[in-house]
Write a protein that holds these residues in place. Structure first.
Motif, PDB file in Angstrom:
ATOM      1  N   VAL A 131       0.874  -1.178   0.000  1.00 19.57           N
ATOM      2  CA  VAL A 131       0.000   0.000   0.000  1.00 19.57           C
ATOM      3  C   VAL A 131       0.910   1.227   0.000  1.00 19.57           C
ATOM      4  CG1 VAL A 131      -1.814   1.247   1.211  1.00 19.57           C
ATOM      5  CG2 VAL A 131      -1.775  -1.258   1.261  1.00 19.57           C
ATOM      6  N   GLN A 132       1.043   1.857  -1.143  1.00 12.89           N
ATOM      7  CA  GLN A 132       2.009   2.929  -1.296  1.00 12.89           C
ATOM      8  C   GLN A 132       1.379   4.284  -0.987  1.00 12.89           C
ATOM      9  OE1 GLN A 132       5.530   2.563  -2.149  1.00 12.89           O
ATOM     10  NE2 GLN A 132       4.744   0.663  -1.265  1.00 12.89           N
ATOM     11  N   LEU A 133       1.987   5.006  -0.067  1.00 15.83           N
ATOM     12  CA  LEU A 133       1.556   6.353   0.290  1.00 15.83           C
ATOM     13  C   LEU A 133       2.786   7.249   0.336  1.00 15.83           C
ATOM     14  CD1 LEU A 133      -0.626   8.354   1.380  1.00 15.83           C
ATOM     15  CD2 LEU A 133       0.045   7.628   3.688  1.00 15.83           C
ATOM     16  N   LEU A 134       2.798   8.255  -0.526  1.00 15.79           N
ATOM     17  CA  LEU A 134       3.877   9.234  -0.505  1.00 15.79           C
ATOM     18  C   LEU A 134       3.475  10.362   0.446  1.00 15.79           C
ATOM     19  CD1 LEU A 134       4.736   9.454  -4.316  1.00 15.79           C
ATOM     20  CD2 LEU A 134       5.904   8.139  -2.541  1.00 15.79           C
ATOM     21  N   PHE A 135       4.268  10.582   1.457  1.00 12.20           N
ATOM     22  CA  PHE A 135       3.939  11.619   2.421  1.00 12.20           C
ATOM     23  C   PHE A 135       5.214  12.239   2.961  1.00 12.20           C
ATOM     24  CE2 PHE A 135       4.554   7.871   5.053  1.00 12.20           C
ATOM     25  CZ  PHE A 135       5.235   8.360   6.154  1.00 12.20           C
ATOM     26  N   LYS A 136       5.024  13.376   3.608  1.00  9.07           N
ATOM     27  CA  LYS A 136       6.139  14.060   4.265  1.00  9.07           C
ATOM     28  C   LYS A 136       5.659  14.580   5.604  1.00  9.07           C
ATOM     29  CE  LYS A 136       9.412  17.898   3.865  1.00  9.07           C
ATOM     30  NZ  LYS A 136       9.878  19.037   3.043  1.00  9.07           N
ATOM     31  N   ILE A 137       6.437  14.325   6.648  1.00  7.49           N
ATOM     32  CA  ILE A 137       6.142  14.860   7.977  1.00  7.49           C
ATOM     33  C   ILE A 137       7.059  16.053   8.209  1.00  7.49           C
ATOM     34  CG2 ILE A 137       6.165  14.427  10.447  1.00  7.49           C
ATOM     35  CD1 ILE A 137       5.534  11.509   9.859  1.00  7.49           C
ATOM     36  N   SER A 138       6.463  17.168   8.544  1.00 11.86           N
ATOM     37  CA  SER A 138       7.211  18.401   8.760  1.00 11.86           C
ATOM     38  C   SER A 138       6.991  18.862  10.191  1.00 11.86           C
ATOM     39  CB  SER A 138       6.722  19.478   7.780  1.00 11.86           C
ATOM     40  OG  SER A 138       7.329  20.715   8.051  1.00 11.86           O
ATOM     41  N   LEU A 139       8.088  19.176  10.880  1.00 13.08           N
ATOM     42  CA  LEU A 139       8.013  19.627  12.269  1.00 13.08           C
ATOM     43  C   LEU A 139       8.112  21.136  12.336  1.00 13.08           C
ATOM     44  CD1 LEU A 139      10.305  17.076  14.121  1.00 13.08           C
ATOM     45  CD2 LEU A 139       7.850  16.942  13.705  1.00 13.08           C
ATOM     46  N   GLY A 199     -13.121  17.287  -0.911  1.00 14.52           N
ATOM     47  CA  GLY A 199     -14.130  16.418  -1.508  1.00 14.52           C
ATOM     48  C   GLY A 199     -14.815  15.536  -0.481  1.00 14.52           C
ATOM     49  N   PRO A 200     -14.816  14.201  -0.709  1.00 15.63           N
ATOM     50  CA  PRO A 200     -15.505  13.294   0.217  1.00 15.63           C
ATOM     51  C   PRO A 200     -14.780  13.087   1.537  1.00 15.63           C
ATOM     52  CG  PRO A 200     -14.362  12.030  -1.467  1.00 15.63           C
ATOM     53  CD  PRO A 200     -14.210  13.487  -1.846  1.00 15.63           C
ATOM     54  N   VAL A 201     -13.579  13.628   1.660  1.00 10.38           N
ATOM     55  CA  VAL A 201     -12.837  13.505   2.918  1.00 10.38           C
ATOM     56  C   VAL A 201     -13.447  14.495   3.904  1.00 10.38           C
ATOM     57  CG1 VAL A 201     -10.583  13.639   4.023  1.00 10.38           C
ATOM     58  CG2 VAL A 201     -10.767  12.842   1.653  1.00 10.38           C
ATOM     59  N   GLY A 202     -14.229  13.998   4.829  1.00  9.27           N
ATOM     60  CA  GLY A 202     -14.996  14.865   5.703  1.00  9.27           C
ATOM     61  C   GLY A 202     -14.249  15.415   6.886  1.00  9.27           C
ATOM     62  N   HIS A 203     -13.042  14.939   7.126  1.00  7.65           N
ATOM     63  CA  HIS A 203     -12.249  15.435   8.245  1.00  7.65           C
ATOM     64  C   HIS A 203     -10.782  15.120   7.993  1.00  7.65           C
ATOM     65  CE1 HIS A 203     -13.781  11.327   9.632  1.00  7.65           C
ATOM     66  NE2 HIS A 203     -12.534  11.127   9.276  1.00  7.65           N
ATOM     67  N   ILE A 204      -9.924  15.833   8.681  1.00  5.24           N
ATOM     68  CA  ILE A 204      -8.521  15.443   8.703  1.00  5.24           C
ATOM     69  C   ILE A 204      -8.214  14.923  10.101  1.00  5.24           C
ATOM     70  CG2 ILE A 204      -7.893  17.119   6.932  1.00  5.24           C
ATOM     71  CD1 ILE A 204      -6.558  18.782   9.122  1.00  5.24           C
ATOM     72  N   LEU A 205      -7.069  14.285  10.240  1.00  7.81           N
ATOM     73  CA  LEU A 205      -6.673  13.715  11.530  1.00  7.81           C
ATOM     74  C   LEU A 205      -5.829  14.716  12.311  1.00  7.81           C
ATOM     75  CD1 LEU A 205      -5.658  10.113  10.405  1.00  7.81           C
ATOM     76  CD2 LEU A 205      -7.890  10.947  11.159  1.00  7.81           C
ATOM     77  N   VAL A 253      -4.051   3.888  10.910  1.00  9.28           N
ATOM     78  CA  VAL A 253      -4.022   5.284  10.469  1.00  9.28           C
ATOM     79  C   VAL A 253      -3.361   5.389   9.102  1.00  9.28           C
ATOM     80  CG1 VAL A 253      -2.885   7.516  10.913  1.00  9.28           C
ATOM     81  CG2 VAL A 253      -4.154   6.364  12.732  1.00  9.28           C
ATOM     82  N   TYR A 254      -2.320   4.585   8.885  1.00  8.52           N
ATOM     83  CA  TYR A 254      -1.640   4.595   7.589  1.00  8.52           C
ATOM     84  C   TYR A 254      -2.625   4.281   6.459  1.00  8.52           C
ATOM     85  CZ  TYR A 254       1.654   3.374   3.874  1.00  8.52           C
ATOM     86  OH  TYR A 254       2.340   3.316   2.679  1.00  8.52           O
ATOM     87  N   LEU A 255      -3.462   3.275   6.661  1.00  9.65           N
ATOM     88  CA  LEU A 255      -4.443   2.909   5.641  1.00  9.65           C
ATOM     89  C   LEU A 255      -5.502   4.002   5.486  1.00  9.65           C
ATOM     90  CD1 LEU A 255      -4.922  -0.878   6.458  1.00  9.65           C
ATOM     91  CD2 LEU A 255      -3.522   0.145   4.648  1.00  9.65           C
ATOM     92  N   MET A 260      -7.662   8.561   2.305  1.00 10.80           N
ATOM     93  CA  MET A 260      -7.899   9.999   2.205  1.00 10.80           C
ATOM     94  C   MET A 260      -7.190  10.587   0.994  1.00 10.80           C
ATOM     95  SD  MET A 260      -7.478  10.930   6.275  1.00 10.80           S
ATOM     96  CE  MET A 260      -7.658  12.702   6.124  1.00 10.80           C
ATOM     97  N   ALA A 261      -5.911  10.246   0.842  1.00  4.69           N
ATOM     98  CA  ALA A 261      -5.132  10.784  -0.278  1.00  4.69           C
ATOM     99  C   ALA A 261      -5.718  10.358  -1.615  1.00  4.69           C
ATOM    100  CB  ALA A 261      -3.674  10.339  -0.158  1.00  4.69           C
ATOM    101  N   ALA A 262      -6.188   9.109  -1.685  1.00  2.00           N
ATOM    102  CA  ALA A 262      -6.752   8.615  -2.942  1.00  2.00           C
ATOM    103  C   ALA A 262      -8.112   9.236  -3.252  1.00  2.00           C
ATOM    104  CB  ALA A 262      -6.885   7.098  -2.877  1.00  2.00           C
ATOM    105  N   SER A 263      -8.771   9.799  -2.245  1.00  3.27           N
ATOM    106  CA  SER A 263     -10.120  10.348  -2.417  1.00  3.27           C
ATOM    107  C   SER A 263     -10.129  11.849  -2.663  1.00  3.27           C
ATOM    108  CB  SER A 263     -10.966  10.035  -1.182  1.00  3.27           C
ATOM    109  OG  SER A 263     -11.037   8.638  -0.938  1.00  3.27           O
ATOM    110  N   LEU A 264      -8.981  12.503  -2.610  1.00  2.01           N
ATOM    111  CA  LEU A 264      -8.945  13.948  -2.801  1.00  2.01           C
ATOM    112  C   LEU A 264      -9.358  14.306  -4.223  1.00  2.01           C
ATOM    113  CD1 LEU A 264      -5.554  14.758  -1.040  1.00  2.01           C
ATOM    114  CD2 LEU A 264      -7.850  15.229  -0.159  1.00  2.01           C
ATOM    115  N   PRO A 265     -10.129  15.380  -4.397  1.00  2.00           N
ATOM    116  CA  PRO A 265     -10.526  15.792  -5.744  1.00  2.00           C
ATOM    117  C   PRO A 265      -9.341  16.331  -6.536  1.00  2.00           C
ATOM    118  CG  PRO A 265     -11.246  17.406  -4.137  1.00  2.00           C
ATOM    119  CD  PRO A 265     -10.694  16.251  -3.360  1.00  2.00           C
ATOM    120  N   GLU A 266      -9.424  16.219  -7.834  1.00  2.00           N
ATOM    121  CA  GLU A 266      -8.390  16.765  -8.700  1.00  2.00           C
ATOM    122  C   GLU A 266      -8.516  18.285  -8.745  1.00  2.00           C
ATOM    123  OE1 GLU A 266      -5.919  15.316 -10.303  1.00  2.00           O
ATOM    124  OE2 GLU A 266      -6.399  13.279  -9.666  1.00  2.00           O
TER     125      GLU A 266
END
Length: 509
Positions: A131-139, A199-205, A253-255, A260-266
């Motif tokens: 399950v590939q997710l490209l992300f970056k954590i910024s402090l 879009g359909p993502v109704g909340h963030i974490l 949470v990773y899944l 969430m990332a896959a559901s974001l609108p273009e």
């Protein structure tokens, strides 16, 4: 320890052994449990129920660690852990679980502990799972030796997780006993997020952490008032079974983040919340819910190079404010971006700052009706600037400076190139989209045919000319003769902004 936590590089497998991390990761991300139901990314209660059930997940650890854990609590070890080899993933997870993170009683050590778990678990799953997710954590706060973003504490959360150039998770860190303060900080930095961007993502974490206690929440989108919902109990990372529970929760949470990332609108362009964005020399934008803040460092140099002044920018935003009040009184959307904070100039630091509302999104008109909407917004906004005393000009009419609002209206933005219409410009000065027909000669130059003077004027008709070029540049197919005639009249400098608003083509809007 901080460097190791910030770098979060998974340890290598023990020498002489094949690394089976890609096999062992299936204990955390079972192949038959990778699909996250859509309601989990839209309903806080569904998310809470999803995170509360680890299913058949176990944490792959080294045989040595498993033996020690089994000796201390056999039931806990059997329910949460699985004994594997010394591959990189089990070694990393064993190191996270083996002892409680250091807590020196400061907010920084809380950030270190949280980053170690977030980047360790999520980063390992990104590296080893299918399950590939490209992300970056910024402090937000970091030592100079790390690669984390460093910004002022009050401008953004302490931690951001970005994927697809979109903010999906935020975190607030406090020292021990500060959990309520962390929660207030999360609530204070949100005023509802635009569904256009999610879009359909109704909340963030969101997570709140104080000392070694941590809790996960959702921040609901599209609300007039921030809605914070707890989706896990408070976990105390001093306790081994809570550290195990946190790792299992992060695996799910990773899944969730992946769904969430896959559901974001273009979108044509997407800007992450809270992350400073450098647009060009000396200029930085920070998007927050419902507002964007623009900073221009070395403003004196910027103003000299762009032939404007703080007084002229103040006048432009004053005209926008007047137009905004008129729009609100008529129950229609604004045509110009308005300042909700400033503009301000810190003379000692030579720093310009302005907070802007409303926030739109990049879009291009796809048909004549939408193109007419762009033209109406620009002509209305320019009419407000041109009618100011003394008259003002925008000078930067380009496609990136016209955005769309959630209700479908269009908005003219970026007044930082605005100036008085009477301002003389030196020969050769050009902004990126100007051409040889943009500027107007001075009266003296016009009366002396064939002579060149070392100054030119950008007039209100120059704005209209640039608008005509921009409308034509969208390349909308199948335009009516009236639409084409409107653009041609603008390019010929035959229409003022007020004339354009009375044009039959715009009257159809």
């Amino acid at each position: 320890y901080f460097k190791a936590a910030a770098a979060a590089q998974p340890p290598a497998a023990q020498p002489g052994m094949p690394d089976t991390s890609r096999v062992q990761v299936a204990w955390l991300v079972p192949p038959n449990e990778t699909t996250v139901p859509i309601e989990v990314i839209s309903s806080p209660s569904a998310l809470a129920a999803y995170l509360a059930n680890p299913g058949a997940r176990r944490i792959p650890v080294t045989a040595q660690f498993y033996s020690a854990a089994y000796h201390n609590d056999s039931a806990l070890a059997e329910s949460k852990l699985v004994s594997t080899d010394g591959s990189a993933l089990p070694v990393l997870l064993s190191s996270l679980l083996q002892k409680e993170p250091s807590d020196c009683g400061s907010e920084l050590t809380t950030s270190i502990a949280m980053h170690a778990f977030l980047d360790g678990v999520l980063g390992s799953l990104a590296q080893y799972s299918d399950v590939q997710l490209l992300f970056k954590i910024s402090l937000n706060k970091a030592e100079g030796s790390t690669s984390s973003t460093v910004t002022k504490p009050r401008t953004r959360p302490d931690a951001l997780l970005l994927s697809g150039n979109c903010t999906l998770l935020i975190g607030e860190d406090k020292q021990e006993g500060g959990m309520l303060g962390a929660l207030k900080d999360v609530m204070g930095k949100f005023s509802g997020l635009s569904a256009i961007h999610y879009g359909p993502v109704g909340h963030i974490l969101a997570y709140t952490a104080a000392g070694l206690q941590v809790q996960l929440h959702t921040v609901s989108l599209g609300q007039q008032q921030t809605q914070i919902t707890h989706v896990t109990p408070v976990l105390d990372l001093k306790k081994p079974h809570h550290r195990m529970a946190f790792v299992l929760i992060l695996a799910k949470v990773y899944l969730v983040l992946h769904r969430m990332a896959a559901s974001l609108p273009e979108l044509l362009h997407r800007f992450p919340l809270f992350k400073p964005l450098s647009t060009h020399s000396h200029t930085t934008l920070i998007f927050t819910p419902g507002q964007v803040t623009k900073h221009i460092a070395c403003f004196g140099q910027f103003a000299a190079e762009h032939h404007t002044s703080f007084k002229e920018l103040q006048a432009a935003y004053s005209a926008a404010e007047t137009a905004g009040r008129a729009a609100a009184a008529s129950s229609r959307p604004p045509w110009l971006a308005s300042a909700c904070d400033g503009p301000k100039l810190n003379a000692s630091k030579d720093m310009y700052k302005v907070g802007l509302q409303p926030v739109g999104y990049r879009a291009a008109p796809t048909n004549e009706h939408e193109l007419r909407g762009v033209a109406l917004a620009c002509c209305s906004g320019l009419a407000a600037l041109h009618a100011a005393t003394p008259p003002l000009v925008h000078r930067d009419i380009r496609q990136p400076n016209v955005v769309r609002l959630a209700g479908g209206a269009w908005l003219l933005i970026d007044l930082e190139q605005a100036a008085y219409a009477a301002r003389l410009l030196p020969a050769g000065y050009r902004l990126s989209d100007w051409d040889d027909h943009t500027l107007e000669p001075t009266q003296q130059q016009a009366s002396q045919a064939g002579q060149k003077e070392a100054s030119m004027l950008y007039t209100p008709l120059s704005d209209m000319y640039q608008l005509g070029k921009m409308l034509r540049g969208y390349g909308v197919a199948g335009l009516s003769p009236a639409a084409s005639a409107f653009s041609a009249a603008l390019i010929a400098k035959q229409l003022t902004a007020q004339d354009a608003l009375q044009h039959p083509w715009l009257q159809q809007q």
